[in-house]
Write a protein that holds these residues in place. Sequence first.
Motif, PDB file in Angstrom:
ATOM      1  N   ASN A  92       0.830  -1.212   0.000  1.00 42.04           N
ATOM      2  CA  ASN A  92       0.000   0.000   0.000  1.00 42.04           C
ATOM      3  C   ASN A  92       0.862   1.260   0.000  1.00 42.04           C
ATOM      4  O   ASN A  92       0.558   2.224  -0.711  1.00 42.04           O
ATOM      5  N   ARG A  93       1.933   1.279   0.797  1.00 41.10           N
ATOM      6  CA  ARG A  93       2.844   2.440   0.843  1.00 41.10           C
ATOM      7  C   ARG A  93       3.428   2.709  -0.538  1.00 41.10           C
ATOM      8  O   ARG A  93       3.527   3.865  -0.963  1.00 41.10           O
ATOM      9  N   LEU A  94       3.826   1.650  -1.225  1.00 33.71           N
ATOM     10  CA  LEU A  94       4.391   1.821  -2.564  1.00 33.71           C
ATOM     11  C   LEU A  94       3.350   2.371  -3.532  1.00 33.71           C
ATOM     12  O   LEU A  94       3.630   3.308  -4.294  1.00 33.71           O
ATOM     13  N   GLU A  95       2.153   1.803  -3.493  1.00 36.30           N
ATOM     14  CA  GLU A  95       1.071   2.268  -4.380  1.00 36.30           C
ATOM     15  C   GLU A  95       0.760   3.740  -4.114  1.00 36.30           C
ATOM     16  O   GLU A  95       0.578   4.519  -5.055  1.00 36.30           O
ATOM     17  N   GLU A  96       0.716   4.147  -2.832  1.00 34.74           N
ATOM     18  CA  GLU A  96       0.440   5.536  -2.473  1.00 34.74           C
ATOM     19  C   GLU A  96       1.508   6.484  -3.008  1.00 34.74           C
ATOM     20  O   GLU A  96       1.246   7.663  -3.251  1.00 34.74           O
ATOM     21  N   ARG A  97       2.724   5.967  -3.195  1.00 32.42           N
ATOM     22  CA  ARG A  97       3.842   6.773  -3.699  1.00 32.42           C
ATOM     23  C   ARG A  97       4.021   6.639  -5.212  1.00 32.42           C
ATOM     24  O   ARG A  97       5.028   7.060  -5.758  1.00 32.42           O
ATOM     25  N   GLY A  98       3.049   6.008  -5.871  1.00 35.27           N
ATOM     26  CA  GLY A  98       3.074   5.921  -7.323  1.00 35.27           C
ATOM     27  C   GLY A  98       3.873   4.766  -7.904  1.00 35.27           C
ATOM     28  O   GLY A  98       4.145   4.752  -9.103  1.00 35.27           O
ATOM     29  N   VAL A  99       4.247   3.795  -7.056  1.00 38.18           N
ATOM     30  CA  VAL A  99       5.003   2.636  -7.536  1.00 38.18           C
ATOM     31  C   VAL A  99       4.069   1.428  -7.543  1.00 38.18           C
ATOM     32  O   VAL A  99       3.597   1.002  -6.485  1.00 38.18           O
ATOM     33  N   PRO A 100       3.776   0.881  -8.703  1.00 41.68           N
ATOM     34  CA  PRO A 100       2.919  -0.311  -8.739  1.00 41.68           C
ATOM     35  C   PRO A 100       3.570  -1.467  -7.972  1.00 41.68           C
ATOM     36  O   PRO A 100       4.747  -1.772  -8.167  1.00 41.68           O
ATOM     37  N   SER A 101       2.801  -2.057  -7.095  1.00 43.39           N
ATOM     38  CA  SER A 101       3.298  -3.154  -6.257  1.00 43.39           C
ATOM     39  C   SER A 101       2.659  -4.472  -6.699  1.00 43.39           C
ATOM     40  O   SER A 101       1.859  -4.500  -7.640  1.00 43.39           O
ATOM     41  N   LEU A 102       2.975  -5.510  -5.964  1.00 40.48           N
ATOM     42  CA  LEU A 102       2.348  -6.792  -6.261  1.00 40.48           C
ATOM     43  C   LEU A 102       0.836  -6.724  -6.010  1.00 40.48           C
ATOM     44  O   LEU A 102       0.081  -7.494  -6.588  1.00 40.48           O
ATOM     45  N   ARG A 103       0.396  -5.764  -5.195  1.00 37.64           N
ATOM     46  CA  ARG A 103      -1.045  -5.600  -4.930  1.00 37.64           C
ATOM     47  C   ARG A 103      -1.836  -5.399  -6.220  1.00 37.64           C
ATOM     48  O   ARG A 103      -2.928  -5.939  -6.378  1.00 37.64           O
ATOM     49  N   SER A 104      -1.294  -4.616  -7.152  1.00 37.18           N
ATOM     50  CA  SER A 104      -2.032  -4.281  -8.372  1.00 37.18           C
ATOM     51  C   SER A 104      -1.496  -4.996  -9.610  1.00 37.18           C
ATOM     52  O   SER A 104      -2.004  -4.780 -10.708  1.00 37.18           O
ATOM     53  N   HIS A 105      -0.505  -5.843  -9.443  1.00 32.13           N
ATOM     54  CA  HIS A 105       0.127  -6.513 -10.583  1.00 32.13           C
ATOM     55  C   HIS A 105      -0.801  -7.561 -11.195  1.00 32.13           C
ATOM     56  O   HIS A 105      -1.479  -8.286 -10.476  1.00 32.13           O
TER      57      HIS A 105
END
Length: 174
Positions: free
Chosen positions: A22-35
């Motif tokens: 979630n922290r990565l997604e909030e900072r604009g970095v696609p994570s495994l969460r959205s992959h």
Amino acid sequence: MALAVCLLFDRRSERAVRGLWNRLEERGVPSLRSHTHGRHVPHVSYAVLRKWDDAEVIAALTALDGGEPVELSFDGVGLFRRGRAWLVSGVSADVVARQQLVVEAVTATGAELHKHYRPGIWLPHCSLAPRATLAQLPTVVAAVMDVLPLQARLDRAALVNSATGEVSPLRALP
């Protein structure tokens, strides 16, 4: 498409990894969460198979003795080619031996093992951002370093189909 034999995190550790995603997604970095299909679960893979027979792989893993939960301390960030960022953890000789037993069991069925999961080559890791760009790496590292070290307990195992995100729990922990 691949099938992974995975160790899964306990609830507390899973929340911590999902929090990093979630922290990565909030900072604009696609994570495994959205992959890809968006159904990924925090995990450490013992083996990734390119070709397999479901019934034979399940039977081979069921025949292994159940093990105790695995305790890992994630203390850094690693990178694979093409920008895959992951959590780094050291492992005990017991975990290395368990991984080798899993690989021997599944390959004895005729399954084709991905080359990065051969014993002696395997690097245990927990994926964070599968396609981080060079420009995003400082953001990834900063987000992760704010929460490390991460003490984690992996207390379940499953087969995970990378194409669909389907998680099939295993009866015992290899």
